[in-house]
Design an enzyme around this catalytic site. Structure first.
Site, PDB file in Angstrom:
ATOM      1  CB  CYS A   1     -18.592  35.210 -64.023  1.00 47.36           C
ATOM      2  SG  CYS A   1     -17.662  35.409 -62.500  1.00 47.36           S
TER       3      CYS A   1
ATOM      4  CB  CYS B   1     -15.237  34.492 -57.879  1.00 44.79           C
ATOM      5  SG  CYS B   1     -16.344  35.508 -58.858  1.00 44.79           S
TER       6      CYS B   1
ATOM      7  CB  CYS C   1     -25.140  37.251 -55.287  1.00 44.15           C
ATOM      8  SG  CYS C   1     -24.030  35.881 -55.379  1.00 44.15           S
TER       9      CYS C   1
ATOM     10  CG  ASP D   1     -20.873  34.303 -58.348  1.00 45.03           C
ATOM     11  OD1 ASP D   1     -20.661  33.895 -59.496  1.00 45.03           O
ATOM     12  OD2 ASP D   1     -20.444  35.382 -57.902  1.00 45.03           O
TER      13      ASP D   1
END
Lengths: 395, 159
Positions: free
Chosen positions: B62, B106, B33, B35
């Protein structure tokens, strides 16, 4: 040479290029006094017509074809849609099968996807880990009802160059299909002689070659018959209605003239080589995406394992450096680039990818500056990453 | 697309790195994914209550993933475990002045990482684990496996 009046290093020339000042100068009169409609009878109109036809001639010279084989469009997206849907509609009684690849530009894939909904059958060819198609695969997939094969010449993300000449020859030998190639990335950097390439149709646009956005062209051999997408006043010999975008066409013509005079292959390849060598000498755990060489001149795509692409793009942005990524986090669908997925190098490579594309206005100093900033930011982001070199969660 | 505060935390993340000899470490997210996050905790005690004496993070992700990790550690630092357990993804996003909708997952992951660390600590110490924390632990475990589901749950299926 400094083209942009800003203190930034633009290294995203595969996304778009700055407009060459010479192109801009050529366009300006057509945004001022020479505003005529080329379809008008009067002097003002005839002046515009002359400019359009001169530009068409310049595009044709670059592609080594006849001027009447050039159709001006709004973009590479339109040119690709026109070639694909135009062929599909025109030849639907002969067959409904089209072959393309998994690493085409979205506008090719989406046009094909839409045709599937209309009852056409599309074969999407796989590529290997460097992005190359297999010639045997194309041969195997060709059928009696195949009406079109559309394969891009140089990939915009990973720089892979397909052997278009060879592919076109095989397709013509073994089938009645037209061969179309998207070569938007290629002018000024590679041989774009359509006669040498042996293609029936080819897509280019201006804004990847130092011309303005919003103008493209489709080369269509004189014996190739496809349906128009836009119906109306019958401009472009009925192939693409709509009043010609005179200033942009003029700019496009100039851009083609400059690209022809100013082949940048050697210079861009040297920049790429130095960049890759310097990066690999200074930074560990770098994966090159796409072939090392030959590849689309000026294009570099590499993954810095453990560093997410969007984060790296934004860190470089702070240094005044513009580059791109195929990371999922940078996309609206949170999906990694379909090109990197097709290369099948694993998610940790796809999410960590960075595309650096140098162009006409970059210098070797720019290469040094990008390497310098990369080293610092990769190091910094790696110091806080949760991923180890195998792409697993680190301890 | 990002607020100034997101960019500020992204450029200068707080509490990044590892705690030497932490009381507990949590891991959430997975490479597919894009992350992944580790949370390191040192737990102290004052007035008979366990509290977060130190917290650090390591994140692969990110700008938004890094910023949410950073701000999560700030929000949690010094809080009792029970208080920190209540820090939710909305609190994290709000602290950053908002996140683009597509990036809300996130803040989710950061909250998952924090909750999971607290869960692991409480389990290790034989402390009572609330139903809510048990639920949060299950969500955190899920992030290790399948990302497709997570993507859909936290962004893509929303209008």
């Amino acid at each position: 040479m400094k083209i942009l009046d800003v203190d930034r290093i633009y290294a995203d020339n595969n996304a778009t290029t700055p407009v060459d000042p010479k192109v801009k100068m050529e366009m300006l009169p057509y945004l001022e006094d020479r505003f005529g409609n080329p379809n008008s009878l009067h002097t003002t109109g005839r002046e515009a017509r002359k400019a359009v036809e001169e530009a068409r001639q310049k595009v044709a010279e670059m592609l080594n074809c006849k001027a009447k084989e050039i159709i001006f469009t709004s973009s590479a997206t339109e040119s690709n849609n026109h070639a694909i849907k135009g062929t599909a509609f025109a030849r639907k009684n002969e067959g409904k099968h089209i072959i393309t690849s998994k690493i085409e530009h979205k506008c090719v894939l989406e046009a094909c996807g839409w045709l599937e909904e209309q009852g056409f059958e599309i074969t999407y060819l796989d590529v290997d880990k460097e992005g190359y198609l297999s010639v045997e695969d194309i041969e195997e997939e060709l059928r009696e009802d195949t009406v079109l094969v559309s394969i891009m010449m140089a990939n915009n993300e990973v720089g892979t160059i397909q052997p278009i000449n060879k592919l076109a020859r095989i397709v013509h030998e073994k089938s009645n299909a037209y061969f179309h190639t998207d070569m938007a990335q290629c002018p000024g950097k590679m041989d774009v002689d359509v006669e040498n390439l042996g293609v029936d149709m080819a897509t280019i646009n201006a804004h990847k070659m130092y011309g303005p956005k919003g103008i493209g062209a489709l080369y269509k051999g004189q014996d190739v018959e496809i349906d128009p997408l836009l119906h109306g006043g019958g401009q472009e010999e009925g192939e693409r209605s709509g009043t010609e975008n005179v200033p942009y066409i003029v700019g496009f013509g100039k851009a083609c003239e400059l690209a022809q005079k100013n082949q940048e292959k050697d210079r861009l390849e040297k920049m790429h080589q130095k960049f890759v060598e310097d990066v690999c000498a200074r930074i560990e755990k770098v994966v090159i995406n796409g072939p090392l060489s030959p590849r689309l001149p000026g294009n570099t795509n590499m993954s810095f394992i453990g560093v997410e692409g969007e984060a790296l793009v934004l860190r470089l942005d702070n240094h005044g450096i513009d580059v791109a990524t195929g990371s999922a986090c940078s996309s609206d669908e949170l999906k990694a680039s379909h090109v990197l997925e097709a290369l099948d190098k694993g998610p940790e490579v796809a999410h960590s990818s960075l595309r650096i594309s140098f162009g006409r206005f970059n210098t070797m100093d720019d290469v040094d500056a990008v390497v310098e900033a990369l080293e610092k930011e990769v190091d910094d982001l790696r110091s806080i990453t949760a991923m180890d070199e195998k792409g697993k969660i680190g301890d | 697309m990002y607020t100034e505060k997101v960019m500020e935390h992204f450029k200068n993340p707080r509490n990044m790195g590892e705690i030497e000899d932490p009381d507990v470490t949590s891991k959430v997210g997975n490479p597919a994914c894009g992350d992944m996050m580790n949370i390191y905790l040192r737990v102290g005690e004052k007035n008979n209550e366990k509290y977060i004496e130190d917290i650090k993070f390591k994140t692969f992700g990110c700008a938004s993933a890094i910023a949410t990790s950073s701000v999560t550690t700030e929000l949690a630092m010094g809080k009792t475990l029970d208080e920190a357990e209540e820090i939710e993804e909305e609190d994290i996003a709000e602290e950053l002045g908002g996140l683009p909708k597509i990036k809300m997952h996130c803040s989710n992951l950061s909250a998952n990482g924090l909750h999971e660390a607290i869960y692991q600590y409480k389990k290790k110490e034989g402390m009572e684990i609330s139903e809510d924390l048990e639920r949060k632990h299950k969500i955190a475990q899920k992030t290790l496996e399948k990302t497709e589901e997570m993507r859909q749950e936290h962004g893509l299926n929303e209008d």
